[in-house]
Design a protein around this motif. Structure first.
Motif, PDB file in Angstrom:
ATOM      1  N   GLY A 118       4.155   9.133  32.656  1.00 52.28           N
ATOM      2  CA  GLY A 118       5.398   9.235  31.894  1.00 52.28           C
ATOM      3  C   GLY A 118       6.305  10.383  32.283  1.00 52.28           C
ATOM      4  N   GLY A 119       7.611  10.132  32.117  1.00 50.33           N
ATOM      5  CA  GLY A 119       8.611  11.072  32.654  1.00 50.33           C
ATOM      6  C   GLY A 119       8.595  12.376  31.729  1.00 50.33           C
ATOM      7  N   PRO A 120       8.906  13.544  32.545  1.00 49.41           N
ATOM      8  CA  PRO A 120       8.838  14.894  32.087  1.00 49.41           C
ATOM      9  C   PRO A 120       9.380  15.132  30.689  1.00 49.41           C
ATOM     10  N   VAL A 121       9.065  16.196  29.783  1.00 51.36           N
ATOM     11  CA  VAL A 121      10.019  16.509  28.803  1.00 51.36           C
ATOM     12  C   VAL A 121      11.058  17.672  29.359  1.00 51.36           C
ATOM     13  N   VAL A 122      12.178  17.381  29.106  1.00 47.17           N
ATOM     14  CA  VAL A 122      13.257  18.202  29.583  1.00 47.17           C
ATOM     15  C   VAL A 122      13.688  19.200  28.184  1.00 47.17           C
TER      16      VAL A 122
ATOM     17  N   GLU B 183      26.047  17.754  32.360  1.00 47.47           N
ATOM     18  CA  GLU B 183      24.672  17.982  33.166  1.00 47.47           C
ATOM     19  C   GLU B 183      23.212  17.669  32.534  1.00 47.47           C
ATOM     20  N   LEU B 184      23.596  18.021  31.231  1.00 47.31           N
ATOM     21  CA  LEU B 184      22.032  17.689  30.437  1.00 47.31           C
ATOM     22  C   LEU B 184      21.724  16.079  30.226  1.00 47.31           C
ATOM     23  N   PRO B 185      22.789  15.266  30.087  1.00 50.58           N
ATOM     24  CA  PRO B 185      22.578  14.163  29.885  1.00 50.58           C
ATOM     25  C   PRO B 185      22.176  13.233  31.332  1.00 50.58           C
ATOM     26  N   ARG B 186      22.591  14.083  32.399  1.00 45.54           N
ATOM     27  CA  ARG B 186      22.352  13.605  33.424  1.00 45.54           C
ATOM     28  C   ARG B 186      20.769  14.059  33.972  1.00 45.54           C
ATOM     29  N   LEU B 187      20.469  15.016  33.507  1.00 48.56           N
ATOM     30  CA  LEU B 187      18.976  15.505  33.871  1.00 48.56           C
ATOM     31  C   LEU B 187      18.138  14.694  32.909  1.00 48.56           C
ATOM     32  N   GLY B 188      18.594  14.086  31.735  1.00 51.73           N
ATOM     33  CA  GLY B 188      17.506  13.396  31.084  1.00 51.73           C
ATOM     34  C   GLY B 188      17.430  12.015  31.741  1.00 51.73           C
ATOM     35  N   ALA B 189      18.103  11.587  32.878  1.00 46.47           N
ATOM     36  CA  ALA B 189      18.080  10.096  33.077  1.00 46.47           C
ATOM     37  C   ALA B 189      16.323   9.904  33.625  1.00 46.47           C
ATOM     38  N   GLY B 190      15.685  10.630  34.257  1.00 47.31           N
ATOM     39  CA  GLY B 190      14.500  10.741  34.641  1.00 47.31           C
ATOM     40  C   GLY B 190      13.529  10.940  33.728  1.00 47.31           C
ATOM     41  N   ALA B 191      13.866  11.482  32.492  1.00 49.44           N
ATOM     42  CA  ALA B 191      13.005  12.160  31.352  1.00 49.44           C
ATOM     43  C   ALA B 191      12.583  11.178  30.666  1.00 49.44           C
ATOM     44  N   GLY B 192      11.290  11.593  30.076  1.00 46.92           N
ATOM     45  CA  GLY B 192      10.634  10.823  28.956  1.00 46.92           C
ATOM     46  C   GLY B 192      11.347  11.529  27.379  1.00 46.92           C
ATOM     47  N   LEU B 193      11.731  12.669  27.799  1.00 47.27           N
ATOM     48  CA  LEU B 193      12.612  13.318  26.415  1.00 47.27           C
ATOM     49  C   LEU B 193      13.365  14.256  26.711  1.00 47.27           C
ATOM     50  N   LEU B 194      14.474  14.297  26.006  1.00 44.34           N
ATOM     51  CA  LEU B 194      15.270  15.817  26.027  1.00 44.34           C
ATOM     52  C   LEU B 194      15.356  16.382  24.844  1.00 44.34           C
ATOM     53  N   VAL B 195      15.243  17.742  24.944  1.00 43.51           N
ATOM     54  CA  VAL B 195      14.980  18.391  23.809  1.00 43.51           C
ATOM     55  C   VAL B 195      16.133  19.794  23.912  1.00 43.51           C
ATOM     56  N   LEU B 196      16.687  19.959  22.736  1.00 40.54           N
ATOM     57  CA  LEU B 196      17.861  21.008  22.461  1.00 40.54           C
ATOM     58  C   LEU B 196      17.755  21.586  21.340  1.00 40.54           C
ATOM     59  N   GLY B 197      18.284  22.684  20.956  1.00 44.01           N
ATOM     60  CA  GLY B 197      18.399  23.405  19.583  1.00 44.01           C
ATOM     61  C   GLY B 197      19.836  22.798  19.007  1.00 44.01           C
TER      62      GLY B 197
ATOM     63  N   GLU C 238      24.948  10.170  24.924  1.00 44.16           N
ATOM     64  CA  GLU C 238      25.019   9.846  26.443  1.00 44.16           C
ATOM     65  C   GLU C 238      23.394   9.604  27.289  1.00 44.16           C
ATOM     66  N   ALA C 239      22.729  10.531  26.866  1.00 46.64           N
ATOM     67  CA  ALA C 239      21.393  10.301  27.519  1.00 46.64           C
ATOM     68  C   ALA C 239      20.615   9.149  27.356  1.00 46.64           C
ATOM     69  N   ALA C 240      20.064   8.982  28.712  1.00 46.59           N
ATOM     70  CA  ALA C 240      19.338   7.566  28.652  1.00 46.59           C
ATOM     71  C   ALA C 240      17.880   7.586  27.919  1.00 46.59           C
ATOM     72  N   CYS C 241      17.421   9.000  27.761  1.00 50.03           N
ATOM     73  CA  CYS C 241      16.196   8.931  27.186  1.00 50.03           C
ATOM     74  C   CYS C 241      16.360   9.385  25.579  1.00 50.03           C
ATOM     75  N   PRO C 242      15.341   9.287  24.941  1.00 55.21           N
ATOM     76  CA  PRO C 242      15.424  10.070  23.643  1.00 55.21           C
ATOM     77  C   PRO C 242      15.725  11.411  23.613  1.00 55.21           C
ATOM     78  N   VAL C 243      16.579  11.928  22.828  1.00 52.27           N
ATOM     79  CA  VAL C 243      17.090  13.079  22.420  1.00 52.27           C
ATOM     80  C   VAL C 243      16.585  13.652  21.370  1.00 52.27           C
ATOM     81  N   VAL C 244      15.932  14.887  21.190  1.00 57.17           N
ATOM     82  CA  VAL C 244      15.468  15.475  19.876  1.00 57.17           C
ATOM     83  C   VAL C 244      16.112  16.589  19.841  1.00 57.17           C
TER      84      VAL C 244
ATOM     85  N   GLU D  16      18.550   1.554  25.283  1.00 57.19           N
ATOM     86  CA  GLU D  16      18.054   1.122  26.412  1.00 57.19           C
ATOM     87  C   GLU D  16      16.505   1.465  26.884  1.00 57.19           C
ATOM     88  N   THR D  17      16.224   2.529  25.930  1.00 62.55           N
ATOM     89  CA  THR D  17      14.749   2.989  26.195  1.00 62.55           C
ATOM     90  C   THR D  17      13.725   2.001  26.132  1.00 62.55           C
ATOM     91  N   PRO D  18      12.532   1.993  27.091  1.00 62.99           N
ATOM     92  CA  PRO D  18      11.617   1.121  27.105  1.00 62.99           C
ATOM     93  C   PRO D  18      10.784   1.494  25.794  1.00 62.99           C
TER      94      PRO D  18
END
Length: 319
Positions: free
Chosen positions: A23-27, A112-126, A148-154, A315-317
């Motif tokens: 699985g992709g990393p959590v960012v 930049e954050l959505p770009r970094l989420g391109a290869g992630a399994g999850l993008l997390v922010l406050g 914008e992020a390609a992965c789920p955002v929490v 788009e998320t698998p």
């Protein structure tokens, strides 16, 4: 962009465990604020649940836009990043950490954050960083990531004040899924079932149908019914049940509660968030709309939910 090797926190003081599930990393985005500290704690737990690495990212925003170029900074950037140092130091000596990587990026967080989420399994922010107003629960960067992020955002909110009128939450973890029965987003359904299974949680599925219901008169006029339309409620329940059946079969250990209710979906989801560990919503409901957008329900839930909210792109698998 600068980064440090995975797990290189402090001369072996913090070690991580690798992932063998592919699985992709959590960012997680940090900026030194209390909101990013809560996001970091949530992301640590999420990475451990998934058995994947955690990438801790600080985006140092540029200060002055150039007329004919991207952006320029008015301060001299050094190699040291105090925010990354703060995140690293906060984890020194803690046991059971996932594999860690620390990254510093210069640029616009909303880009930049959505770009970094391109290869992630999850993008997390406050819910709100250092640059926000106290009255706003979610700033422009959070909205950009959710849109914008390609992965789920929490998005992890500030702790909600206790509501003396609210019922005590049920014992045990709970994941809430917002489901549009006529136009379901199956990616968010798959994500919610997988997340509930990881957490050993109940899954509460919230399905809202329009109310008041309009009925046609013999004269060709439309009038409002005084009570919710029982036939409409049954139709929505049947649609939801048919959609959920294959997911129940794939996740037999996930208990499912169905809530079919009239009125505004956002209000029902926000109410449910007070007794939940996570609310899951799709990015948008208008499938034919151009570009990436946030639906009105998703937007309202992000602004008002009392617990973390996962926004799942179409788009998320399947998880």
């Amino acid at each position: 962009m600068s980064s440090e090797p995975v797990g290189s926190v402090s001369s072996g003081s913090v070690s991580g465990k690798g992932s063998d599930d592919g699985g992709g990393p959590v960012v997680v985005a940090v900026d030194g604020s209390g909101g990013s500290g809560r996001a970091l704690e949530w992301a640590l737990a999420a990475a451990a649940l998934r058995d994947v690495p955690l990438k801790i990212v600080h985006v140092r925003g540029y200060d002055v836009p150039l007329v004919d170029g991207p952006f320029a900074s008015v301060v001299e950037r050094g190699e040291s990043d105090p925010v990354v140092d703060w995140a690293r130091e906060s984890l020194v000596g803690r046991a059971g950490l996932p594999e860690l990587e620390f990254v510093t990026v210069d640029g616009s967080p909303g880009r930049e954050l959505p770009r970094l989420g391109a290869g992630a399994g999850l993008l997390v922010l406050g819910s709100r960083g250092r640059g926000g107003f106290a009255s706003l629960l979610l700033g422009s960067n959070g909205l950009a990531c959710a849109r914008e992020a390609a992965c789920p955002v929490v998005v992890v909110p500030r702790p909600a004040p206790a509501d003396p009128g609210s019922p005590a939450p049920d014992a045990g973890p709970r994941v809430v899924l917002g489901l549009s029965a006529p136009a379901p987003d199956e990616h968010s359904v798959a994500f919610a079932f997988s997340e509930a299974e990881r957490r050993g949680a109940r899954l509460q599925v919230v399905v809202a149908y329009p109310w008041p219901v309009l009925s046609a008169t013999p004269a060709g006029e439309f009038v409002m019914k005084a009570v919710a339309d029982e036939e409409t409620e049954r139709d929505y329940a049947d649609l939801a049940d048919d959609l959920l059946t294959p997911y129940r079969e794939r996740h037999p250990d996930v208990p499912v509660d169905m809530c079919i209710a009239p009125g505004d979906a956002a209000r029902h989801l926000v109410d449910a968030s007070h007794a939940a560990d996570l609310v899951v919503v799709g990015r948008h409901r208008r499938r034919l709309a151009p570009g990436r957008i946030l639906g009105s329900v998703t937007h309202a839930v992000l602004l008002h939910a009392a617990c973390p909210v996962a926004v799942v792109p179409p788009e998320t698998p399947a998880a």
